[in-house]
Every structure is written in structure tokens, then in C-alpha cells.
Design a protein around this motif. Sequence first.
Motif, PDB file in Angstrom:
ATOM      1  N   ALA A  93       0.831  -1.207   0.000  1.00  9.56           N
ATOM      2  CA  ALA A  93       0.000   0.000   0.000  1.00  9.56           C
ATOM      3  C   ALA A  93       0.867   1.258   0.000  1.00  9.56           C
ATOM      4  O   ALA A  93       0.572   2.238  -0.699  1.00  9.56           O
ATOM      5  CB  ALA A  93      -0.922  -0.007   1.218  1.00  9.56           C
ATOM      6  N   ALA A  94       1.965   1.239   0.760  1.00 11.65           N
ATOM      7  CA  ALA A  94       2.887   2.383   0.771  1.00 11.65           C
ATOM      8  C   ALA A  94       3.542   2.558  -0.597  1.00 11.65           C
ATOM      9  O   ALA A  94       3.779   3.691  -1.035  1.00 11.65           O
ATOM     10  CB  ALA A  94       3.958   2.178   1.847  1.00 11.65           C
ATOM     11  N   GLY A  95       3.820   1.450  -1.274  1.00 12.29           N
ATOM     12  CA  GLY A  95       4.377   1.536  -2.623  1.00 12.29           C
ATOM     13  C   GLY A  95       3.413   2.200  -3.591  1.00 12.29           C
ATOM     14  O   GLY A  95       3.831   2.982  -4.457  1.00 12.29           O
ATOM     15  N   LEU A  96       2.128   1.893  -3.460  1.00 10.29           N
ATOM     16  CA  LEU A  96       1.128   2.558  -4.297  1.00 10.29           C
ATOM     17  C   LEU A  96       1.116   4.059  -4.056  1.00 10.29           C
ATOM     18  O   LEU A  96       1.113   4.856  -5.008  1.00 10.29           O
ATOM     19  CB  LEU A  96      -0.265   1.982  -4.008  1.00 10.29           C
ATOM     20  N   LEU A  97       1.112   4.448  -2.793  1.00 11.17           N
ATOM     21  CA  LEU A  97       1.085   5.878  -2.463  1.00 11.17           C
ATOM     22  C   LEU A  97       2.366   6.564  -2.924  1.00 11.17           C
ATOM     23  O   LEU A  97       2.331   7.682  -3.449  1.00 11.17           O
ATOM     24  CB  LEU A  97       0.900   6.049  -0.960  1.00 11.17           C
ATOM     25  N   ALA A  98       3.511   5.881  -2.752  1.00  8.66           N
ATOM     26  CA  ALA A  98       4.781   6.448  -3.216  1.00  8.66           C
ATOM     27  C   ALA A  98       4.767   6.638  -4.728  1.00  8.66           C
ATOM     28  O   ALA A  98       5.258   7.647  -5.255  1.00  8.66           O
ATOM     29  CB  ALA A  98       5.938   5.539  -2.806  1.00  8.66           C
ATOM     30  N   GLY A  99       4.209   5.658  -5.445  1.00 10.19           N
ATOM     31  CA  GLY A  99       4.108   5.779  -6.896  1.00 10.19           C
ATOM     32  C   GLY A  99       3.263   6.968  -7.316  1.00 10.19           C
ATOM     33  O   GLY A  99       3.619   7.704  -8.257  1.00 10.19           O
TER      34      GLY A  99
ATOM     35  N   THR B 191      -5.116   3.612   8.133  1.00 11.35           N
ATOM     36  CA  THR B 191      -4.149   3.008   7.210  1.00 11.35           C
ATOM     37  C   THR B 191      -3.293   4.084   6.547  1.00 11.35           C
ATOM     38  O   THR B 191      -2.078   3.950   6.424  1.00 11.35           O
ATOM     39  CB  THR B 191      -4.878   2.184   6.137  1.00 11.35           C
ATOM     40  N   LEU B 192      -3.946   5.168   6.120  1.00  9.29           N
ATOM     41  CA  LEU B 192      -3.207   6.268   5.488  1.00  9.29           C
ATOM     42  C   LEU B 192      -2.196   6.864   6.464  1.00  9.29           C
ATOM     43  O   LEU B 192      -1.072   7.199   6.073  1.00  9.29           O
ATOM     44  CB  LEU B 192      -4.186   7.342   5.012  1.00  9.29           C
ATOM     45  N   GLN B 193      -2.574   6.989   7.718  1.00  5.48           N
ATOM     46  CA  GLN B 193      -1.651   7.521   8.720  1.00  5.48           C
ATOM     47  C   GLN B 193      -0.445   6.610   8.910  1.00  5.48           C
ATOM     48  O   GLN B 193       0.670   7.087   9.162  1.00  5.48           O
ATOM     49  CB  GLN B 193      -2.388   7.707  10.046  1.00  5.48           C
ATOM     50  N   ILE B 194      -0.642   5.315   8.774  1.00  4.29           N
ATOM     51  CA  ILE B 194       0.453   4.361   8.942  1.00  4.29           C
ATOM     52  C   ILE B 194       1.430   4.419   7.777  1.00  4.29           C
ATOM     53  O   ILE B 194       2.654   4.380   7.964  1.00  4.29           O
ATOM     54  CB  ILE B 194      -0.109   2.927   9.104  1.00  4.29           C
ATOM     55  N   ILE B 195       0.902   4.541   6.557  1.00  3.50           N
ATOM     56  CA  ILE B 195       1.768   4.424   5.368  1.00  3.50           C
ATOM     57  C   ILE B 195       2.254   5.758   4.834  1.00  3.50           C
ATOM     58  O   ILE B 195       3.145   5.785   3.973  1.00  3.50           O
ATOM     59  CB  ILE B 195       1.045   3.663   4.236  1.00  3.50           C
ATOM     60  N   ALA B 196       1.710   6.883   5.311  1.00  6.84           N
ATOM     61  CA  ALA B 196       2.019   8.181   4.697  1.00  6.84           C
ATOM     62  C   ALA B 196       3.506   8.508   4.750  1.00  6.84           C
ATOM     63  O   ALA B 196       4.133   8.789   3.709  1.00  6.84           O
ATOM     64  CB  ALA B 196       1.201   9.279   5.365  1.00  6.84           C
ATOM     65  N   LEU B 197       4.104   8.496   5.937  1.00 10.47           N
ATOM     66  CA  LEU B 197       5.517   8.862   6.061  1.00 10.47           C
ATOM     67  C   LEU B 197       6.439   7.849   5.371  1.00 10.47           C
ATOM     68  O   LEU B 197       7.377   8.249   4.660  1.00 10.47           O
ATOM     69  CB  LEU B 197       5.894   9.042   7.529  1.00 10.47           C
ATOM     70  N   PRO B 198       6.231   6.519   5.556  1.00 16.44           N
ATOM     71  CA  PRO B 198       7.059   5.570   4.793  1.00 16.44           C
ATOM     72  C   PRO B 198       6.923   5.756   3.289  1.00 16.44           C
ATOM     73  O   PRO B 198       7.912   5.648   2.550  1.00 16.44           O
ATOM     74  CB  PRO B 198       6.525   4.201   5.241  1.00 16.44           C
ATOM     75  N   ALA B 199       5.709   6.050   2.815  1.00 11.59           N
ATOM     76  CA  ALA B 199       5.509   6.257   1.377  1.00 11.59           C
ATOM     77  C   ALA B 199       6.277   7.486   0.889  1.00 11.59           C
ATOM     78  O   ALA B 199       6.886   7.472  -0.185  1.00 11.59           O
ATOM     79  CB  ALA B 199       4.023   6.407   1.071  1.00 11.59           C
ATOM     80  N   LEU B 200       6.253   8.551   1.686  1.00 12.41           N
ATOM     81  CA  LEU B 200       6.996   9.755   1.318  1.00 12.41           C
ATOM     82  C   LEU B 200       8.488   9.461   1.252  1.00 12.41           C
ATOM     83  O   LEU B 200       9.174   9.896   0.316  1.00 12.41           O
ATOM     84  CB  LEU B 200       6.719  10.862   2.334  1.00 12.41           C
ATOM     85  N   ALA B 201       8.994   8.711   2.230  1.00 13.08           N
ATOM     86  CA  ALA B 201      10.417   8.359   2.234  1.00 13.08           C
ATOM     87  C   ALA B 201      10.771   7.496   1.023  1.00 13.08           C
ATOM     88  O   ALA B 201      11.778   7.731   0.341  1.00 13.08           O
ATOM     89  CB  ALA B 201      10.777   7.630   3.527  1.00 13.08           C
ATOM     90  N   ILE B 202       9.936   6.497   0.752  1.00  9.50           N
ATOM     91  CA  ILE B 202      10.173   5.624  -0.403  1.00  9.50           C
ATOM     92  C   ILE B 202      10.152   6.426  -1.700  1.00  9.50           C
ATOM     93  O   ILE B 202      11.010   6.271  -2.568  1.00  9.50           O
ATOM     94  CB  ILE B 202       9.119   4.497  -0.451  1.00  9.50           C
ATOM     95  N   GLY B 203       9.156   7.308  -1.814  1.00 11.49           N
ATOM     96  CA  GLY B 203       9.023   8.098  -3.032  1.00 11.49           C
ATOM     97  C   GLY B 203      10.195   9.024  -3.268  1.00 11.49           C
ATOM     98  O   GLY B 203      10.749   9.086  -4.375  1.00 11.49           O
ATOM     99  N   MET B 204      10.615   9.747  -2.235  1.00 11.74           N
ATOM    100  CA  MET B 204      11.694  10.715  -2.395  1.00 11.74           C
ATOM    101  C   MET B 204      13.051  10.039  -2.609  1.00 11.74           C
ATOM    102  O   MET B 204      13.855  10.476  -3.433  1.00 11.74           O
ATOM    103  CB  MET B 204      11.747  11.650  -1.185  1.00 11.74           C
ATOM    104  N   VAL B 205      13.304   8.968  -1.849  1.00 10.08           N
ATOM    105  CA  VAL B 205      14.562   8.242  -2.022  1.00 10.08           C
ATOM    106  C   VAL B 205      14.636   7.639  -3.430  1.00 10.08           C
ATOM    107  O   VAL B 205      15.669   7.704  -4.099  1.00 10.08           O
ATOM    108  CB  VAL B 205      14.703   7.139  -0.948  1.00 10.08           C
ATOM    109  N   GLY B 206      13.528   7.057  -3.873  1.00  9.53           N
ATOM    110  CA  GLY B 206      13.504   6.482  -5.221  1.00  9.53           C
ATOM    111  C   GLY B 206      13.740   7.520  -6.303  1.00  9.53           C
ATOM    112  O   GLY B 206      14.486   7.293  -7.255  1.00  9.53           O
ATOM    113  N   LEU B 207      13.095   8.669  -6.164  1.00 14.12           N
ATOM    114  CA  LEU B 207      13.288   9.738  -7.142  1.00 14.12           C
ATOM    115  C   LEU B 207      14.735  10.213  -7.163  1.00 14.12           C
ATOM    116  O   LEU B 207      15.325  10.408  -8.237  1.00 14.12           O
ATOM    117  CB  LEU B 207      12.361  10.911  -6.821  1.00 14.12           C
ATOM    118  N   LEU B 208      15.296  10.415  -5.985  1.00 11.77           N
ATOM    119  CA  LEU B 208      16.665  10.907  -5.902  1.00 11.77           C
ATOM    120  C   LEU B 208      17.634   9.951  -6.584  1.00 11.77           C
ATOM    121  O   LEU B 208      18.449  10.367  -7.418  1.00 11.77           O
ATOM    122  CB  LEU B 208      17.056  11.101  -4.442  1.00 11.77           C
ATOM    123  N   GLU B 209      17.533   8.663  -6.256  1.00 11.82           N
ATOM    124  CA  GLU B 209      18.481   7.716  -6.835  1.00 11.82           C
ATOM    125  C   GLU B 209      18.261   7.566  -8.336  1.00 11.82           C
ATOM    126  O   GLU B 209      19.223   7.451  -9.104  1.00 11.82           O
ATOM    127  CB  GLU B 209      18.373   6.361  -6.137  1.00 11.82           C
TER     128      GLU B 209
END
Length: 489
Positions: free
Chosen positions: A92-98, A216-234
Motif C-alpha cells: 500500500a505504501a508503494g502505491l502511495l509512493a508511486g 491506514t493512510l496515517q500508517i503508510i504516509a511517512l514511509p511512502a513519502l520516504a520511499i518516493g523521495m529516495v527512489g526519485l533521488l536515486e
Amino acid sequence: MTMTSVRQQWLTNPVREMLAGAVATVALIPEVIAFSFAAGVDPQVGLFASFVIGIVIAFAGGRPAMISAAAGSVALVAAPLVHSHGLQYLLAAGLLAGLMQVLFGLLRLGVLLRFVSKSVRTGFVNALAILIFSAQMPQIIGGGWLTYAVLAAGLALIYLVPRLTTAIPSPLICIVVLTAAAMALHLPLRTIADLGHLPDGMPVFAWPHVPLRLETLQIIALPALAIGMVGLLESLMTASVVDDLTDTPSSKNRECTGLGLANLASSLFGGIAGCGMIGQTVSNVKYGGRGRFSTLFAGAFLLILMVLLKPWVSQVPVAALVAVMVMVSIDTFDWSSLRTVVRHPKMSSAVMLATVAVTVATSNLALGVTVGVLLSGVFFSFKVARLLRITQELDDGAQRLTYRVVGQVFFASADLFVDAFDIREATGRSVLIDLSHAHFWDITAVAALDRVRQRFVSHGIAVEVFGLNAASATLVERIDASATVAPQP
């Protein structure tokens, strides 16, 4: 997209593209399995993700010849979520990060990469090369003389075969020859099968099994943001490396959107989110990958190896893969930076070394790049601030003191600007501040000018400010309505 660009990106030398993509796939396998363990998920989760991401990014990405897959940087930020809430929440966090990454691209924020200096990029590449090499050590330390012998044989094949032929990339020859020898001689070596459970079938489409509620959104929001930003940067950093290697441009905004779509697809097929893989990308480019077909084949070939050729792939010695990864780390490292580190400006070299040190010490590429960018900004501000010059001269029979300001006035040089004006020298005279060759950038600069003016006025000294350019005058008037500044004639 014109037919010419389609041919260039898809149909130029397909055999070479397939072989280059195959080398990237071989280099992907041990990394993806290791990163899956780091994230706390089954290896097939990382392998399925790499297949799906590779297929989608081949069509949607903005950088042809770039390899994207499940990556260590994403695994590091994903692991805590998996450990606390399980795989489904990670999907679910991967979906939000995407979704975040797609939005990032649509808003055309890929231009932010311009703020990453060459020194930071070099440090990023070198740090990743070191991390790739160090990640191979657990696979060979304590493996016995046979493991070291196979590793040596693999490196010999990789670097000596090109002297005889370059028709087939030497890493592929290394894998085939060593696997055949190990199977024929029944050598007691660790194989891919020992690294973890390989897929038994094709990935299946499924929505993450998580409750659709605010909690659920509260649980995945910050991990999704981290995944999204780290992925974009790399990914953006890897795209820039390929730009330099191939002397061709790429669309950074399209790469952001393409990565987001790839991560959306990966999460819907039971895979972890991913991003650009610089080591595998460098290998792909080195062996001739230039178009999208090499990226597509790398993803497709991974699934073929893991599913259709699983009985044979399972027997590949880990030492053979380590030899390939050692080659990848050697090719990734910017060896010229060792020579230029003493010739380049000290600040630039310090930024590069700091990026390497932080990244290697923390195994966090995003943190290393962030430190490098911050240091670059601090050093640049310091350098520009030192260029500010303020001279003074007496005229009109020593009745007027003129200060001439040359340079940039902003937060880093504002104190230098204020300190240059001496009340004692101006006592009994009028003051003219000539700003014809200066530029004011921010509210700190405007506040410094107002502070100087008020200081003179409070001591009964008449002061006139003259010569601000139009942009600086507009800024001063907007922030300090009481200011009276004569513009440039």
C-alpha cells in the motif's frame, strides 16, 4: 515521438541491446535477493518487483538504457514498515509512493536535480561502488579456498575474454562457464538456490489487503513519502550518470512519472517499490545498451531466468555472481576522481569526500546526497559572500563620504555589508551609498541596508542610497515601504 526516435530507442542493434540487458540481469539477481532480505520480504517479492518495474519503465521512463529494479536504498526505508505492519502495508505504501512520484513528474519538479553539483554526483557514484563491493564480502569471507578460486577464475574470464572476443559480453561467458564447471565437477559451492526461495510462477495482480480507512493512510504516509523521495533521488542521479556516459540528454520529469507508474504496477503485482540501479545501469551501458529495448529485455530476461530456467539458474555459483558484482563496482567507481581530488578546489573535493563518507557510513544514499547538497550550498554561499567589495572615498571638499558597493548582498554576506560602514568616519559629513554594481537578493539583504541607513540617521548623518538595479529596487520597495532609493540612471 517520431518514427526516427522510435527506431533509435527500440530498433538500433537489438542483438547488442539484448546481450547488454542480459548482463544487467545477471548483476541484478544477487542484489535484488539481498535487498529483499534487507527489507524483510521474501526474495520473490523483490524479483517480481524488478521484472514489473523493468517492463513498465522501459516504456514510460525518460532515460533510455537505464535499469530500474528493487533497490537497497528503498529497502532500507521500507524495512521498518514491514517489520511493524507486514508486507501488505508495504504494498500500500508503494502505491502511495508511486502516486507521489507521478505527481512529482507532472509538476515538472525534476529540474531540482540542477541543485546537485558535479562533486555530489561523483561522490554518489563512488559511494555506491564501495557499497556494491562491500556487499559481496559476506558471500566470500569464510567460503574456503574453492570459493576464492572460483572468484579468481570468474574475474579472469571477465577481464581476459574481451581480448579474444567481444561478440558476447564476458560476464555472461563467466556465468555459463563456471556454472557448467561446478555442475560437471559437483563442486561444493553455495548457489543461488541457497540465497532464498525463487519464484514458482508468474506474478499475480492483486490489490493490497489493507483496510481502506484513515488509520491506514496515517500508517503508510511517512514511509511512502520516504520511499518516493529516495527512489526519485536515486533514479534522477542514475539518469544523470547515464547522460554523462552516453553524451545524450534525458527527460527527468518523464523519468519521475515513469518511475511512479512502475512502482504502482509493482505494488499491484505483489512487488516492493524500486528505483534506478546505477551499478547495473553502468554495466548495461558498458556492454552496448543504449535504447529502451535493453531495459525491456533486462526485465523480461529476469522473469525467464527465475521461472522458465529456474532449475539451471538455481545452480549458478554465488562466487560467479560475486565476480560479476566486483566487476560492476570497479566499472561504477570514478577512478579519475582519485587524481583530480588534489587538483580540484578544496571545497569541491570536500563535498565529494563528505558525500562518500556519509553514504558509506550509513549505507543511506539519500542521506549522503543530502549532506553533499547542503555542503555545496554552504560553500557556494561562502564563496560568493567573499566576493563582496565595499570601498569608500571623500569628495566635495571632504564633506561627503561615498561608499561604492560591488557584489552580491544576501543572507551570507549581509553582516559583511553592515560591518563595512563606519559611523566614526562619517561624522560631520553626508553619506552616499552607491549600489550601481550590487544586487540585493533576499529579505536579509534588505534588512541589512535598512539597518545601515537607520544607523546613520540615528547619529544625525544625512544618507542617500543610489543606483539599485530594477530588480533589487523592487525587492527593497516591496519589503521596506519606507525606503527611498534612487534607481540607476
